[in-house]
Write an enzyme that holds these catalytic residues in place. Structure first.
Site: not given
Lengths: 380, 380, 380
Positions: A169-170
């Site tokens: 997600d980062a």
């Protein structure tokens, strides 16, 4: 978000790609058949308005208005504001951002806590008010000058577990803050840092055989019920969406960094396009959709956004991808309630699990709006 | 707060002052007559416990837990934790601070938004955990490297009105963050910046005839009902309290900066001692107490704290100041309800106005605890 | 240079390598037969003393005492000072460095202009005087915050040609400044920058088939008289020497960066060992020694230094490399005149060309001393 002022990534493209975009009959065809601009405006406006109305009561909007959950919404709302030309949406963003002083969230290293900066910087690029830029610049400069010593394995016994981009997600939350700062300032340090960190995550989480990203190190070696590896739908949606943001916001004259991100974008786009279910959705588990049969509109929104961006830029061949995008968009639209509420959004959490029609989240709306705006611009 | 570990400002004092402190018969006498250590522990503990119990429902604790209102409480709670030796108070501070990731508040330049760092740094000095230091260091380094272009006049038409220390409260909120960083890092840049800014405010707001600080430029030339100038009680309480914090936290071997702050501290102490009302309180308007007859425990708390610190350090002659402190302390104690709630605290707001017994605020409790701890240490 | 105090890279080695070193009979044997410690001390002392005597008249010592030519000498002189225990050599370094105020050379980005910092930092590590550190820290912090936008191709029409590590010598000059700063400060930013830049150069100049570095992009595709590619002796000497310095000065507990550098060191060591000529020298052109038959003691010195370091650390198997080192060392010693002047040093210039016995240069002496000190420490 809209490309930073004056940027046109297409100018960097190989001629054959540009030509393909410019004259592609398949776009015209599909646009005529599959996409009605008035319908897009209508449904996107309804979704945006519902979300703004509900925003004051949303628990994450109350508790974490600088966090990633709201952050993904702001990105979609910015695109919508640009598209529809109604200043009320920019005014809404300004009101929210003024209230929080254009500040990033608390944790010095956490990727989630700077997602909001992407929209701050888009607003800065538009309005050129320093207050929109300074808190982000202060945070990022500090991180570059004091990089985390944390590792990339998820280990909850260590306080530094989320100090690096150790979960996929980062790659949506953070890198496109750095690309924007590189473009805005011309200082290469932003890109050196982001590129080094992105590639560390890529080497750690990307499965080169499956051409998909693991959510994080805890999923290495795990298997779904059907014996396949565990690749999370929204997780890979974050990645393709993040890659689209990176490509959009790199300096227009950059030739040093673009090839890697473009190649990865094309590779993961092709893989994801092949994993769409017959119903038009991508599901919580990409390789075992039957164990997770619910529609999942956040994964679907980010993937449709990424693919549509790729076609718009000529990065992806229209004839191959437009049918996928069209099916995905129809699935998304079918998840919108008459009042504008987007349903079937998998809630916050790392694991794939059951989703129902009444579930909604801010990032789902964000992804929907981003997708809508890219699709609207087909055949522009 | 307690002086940073290993510091003893007294070692820098002229010999005659130290001697006076060490052997002062008046302290012994007054301690015996006026202060009972058990009574101090008892009332301070009751006040601290009441505040901790009420904290989760306090509107400022909920909306601005990193702000100055809570910030002044944390300072008093730290002193109390040190004094009473019960780790539950440090644990409470850790719990609150962990929840907000040891982060400063949103506004990059606002003095109020770093008040909380004073206690973060005291905790860092005690526990040496980097997380307690880094967000403060990031903010302060950024401010020093990008100083505000704002001015010192209050002008609400400008967005930068509170970017400098343009109101006297700021002298409590911000400078002693810088003195602590100077002591912790040895880097003089922190003190150069703070000293320059403090003196700009001093030249702007200090009335050398009256030996008091205007709250801000809007009060220049204004008059109270009795024709006197407008000097706010708590405002000057912030100043004397802030000067005490500065003197406490300057490096022990500093001789460059201490004389100015010591001289100002002694001057304002003398002036304030002379303005105590017969009831032991200082009132919302220092030169027209009759127009503002209500007790005001936040002004009184900070002033008593400052004077008691001065006597403890030998900066103020005990025989002259102990009667003032004793009368003030008795007034403060008389404002404590049986359950530990401190009343008569002027609410948030720049202007002197009516105060009632049921009014309380976090900073009032903070000042009370700071005063209690200094008084306890008389004749230690 | 000596490893930073307290570091022992050997603690990180795989057990088999450590064991091999620890029990190697070949070291004992060769030490007995090939290396006489008194002879090493004698010849190295003579070389060092001759150079110090001639230093005031050396044209580069006069015109560029902060440059790379003298910089490579300082590194060797530091090693010699550590080894022989006579403080006069440290005093000489201090005298030279004080005269130039421990300052780096002029060009903000040029790798050559920070080579001297390697010895400054070794001196700082020993004496802990801030003046030895500050100018280097100022330069490096600035470069990291303002990275060059230059490219890696040599193009004299652009002013930024040497702003990146675009020629292989740079891998000796600059990276081990950054590794030392990483170790001294604990701040990872130094290593992130150096690692990113090193790998950019590696990807640009390293020939993975030949396992050698091109000097720079101008040599791609060029051929020697015998039809082989052009790989410069001293150029690859700079690389192996630079890799030894990197491995020596990385933090002892680093496991993130060491594997890449160790693997490259072992690969290039093996390749270079196989290219030694029968006379014990490496020649100006590694793949066409017959066209460049002259001895070349600068290439030979750096390569012998690197190999000897590798054996001492257990990174290279002693039985295989000691014969190479012994032959190389004898060749070097045979190039020393009775008065201590080292001959057969290829002068300044990027290209391989004719060298004669009367030619000497400061970096030749530096390499000789570095090699001598590593060899002395065999079987320590």
């Amino acid at each position: 978000m809209a490309a930073l002022a004056g940027l046109s990534a297409a100018t960097l493209l190989p001629v054959n790609l540009i030509a393909e975009t410019a004259v592609s009959p398949s776009i015209e065809q599909n646009t005529r058949s599959g996409f009605d601009k008035q319908e897009i405006l209508s449904v996107a406006g309804k979704v945006a308005d519902w979300q703004i109305k509900e925003f004051p009561n949303n628990k994450y909007a109350i508790s974490e208005p600088k966090g990633w959950i709201a952050g993904a919404l702001y990105l979609g709302m910015y695109d919508w504001a640009e598209l529809c030309g109604d200043t009320q949406y920019f005014d809404w963003l300004k009101k929210v951002f003024n209230r929080q002083h254009w500040q990033v969230a608390d944790r010095m290293y956490h990727a989630d806590d700077i997602c909001v900066s992407q929209t701050y910087l888009d607003m800065y690029n538009k309005y050129k008010e320093e207050k929109m830029l300074l808190p982000t610049l202060a945070r990022i400069d500090w991180v570059i000058n004091n990089p985390s010593k944390g590792g990339l394995d998820i280990d909850y016994s260590k306080p530094v577990t989320y100090e690096r981009w150790s979960w996929c997600d980062a790659l949506f939350m953070a890198p496109a803050v750095y690309t924007r700062l590189y473009t805005l300032t011309g200082n290469k340090k932003y890109m050196m840092f982001a590129d080094t960190e992105f590639k560390a995550t890529y080497n750690h989480l990307y499965d080169k055989d499956e051409k998909l990203f693991f959510r994080d190190s805890r999923y290495f070696g795990q298997k779904e019920a059907n014996g396949k590896k565990v690749f999370w739908g929204r997780g890979n949606g974050w990645v393709i969406g993040g890659l689209a943001e990176i490509l959009k916001t790199l300096p227009v004259d950059d030739t040093e960094y673009r090839p890697f991100y473009l190649q990865l974008f094309q590779e993961i786009s092709e893989r994801l396009a092949g994993l769409q279910s017959k119903d038009g959705y991508w599901h919580a588990s990409l390789l075992d959709p039957e164990s997770y049969p619910s529609p999942e509109t956040s994964a679907t929104g980010f993937i449709v956004y990424g693919l549509a961006y790729g076609v718009n830029q000529g990065y992806l061949p229209a004839d191959k991808y437009l049918p996928v995008i069209e099916k995905g968009w129809k699935a998304l639209v079918s998840a919108v309630e008459p009042d504008g509420k987007l349903g079937w959004v998998q809630p916050v959490g790392a694991d794939p699990r059951k989703v129902t029609r009444d579930m909604t989240e801010l990032y789902g709306t964000g992804a929907f709006l981003m997708a809508a705006c890219e699709i609207y611009n087909f055949n522009k």
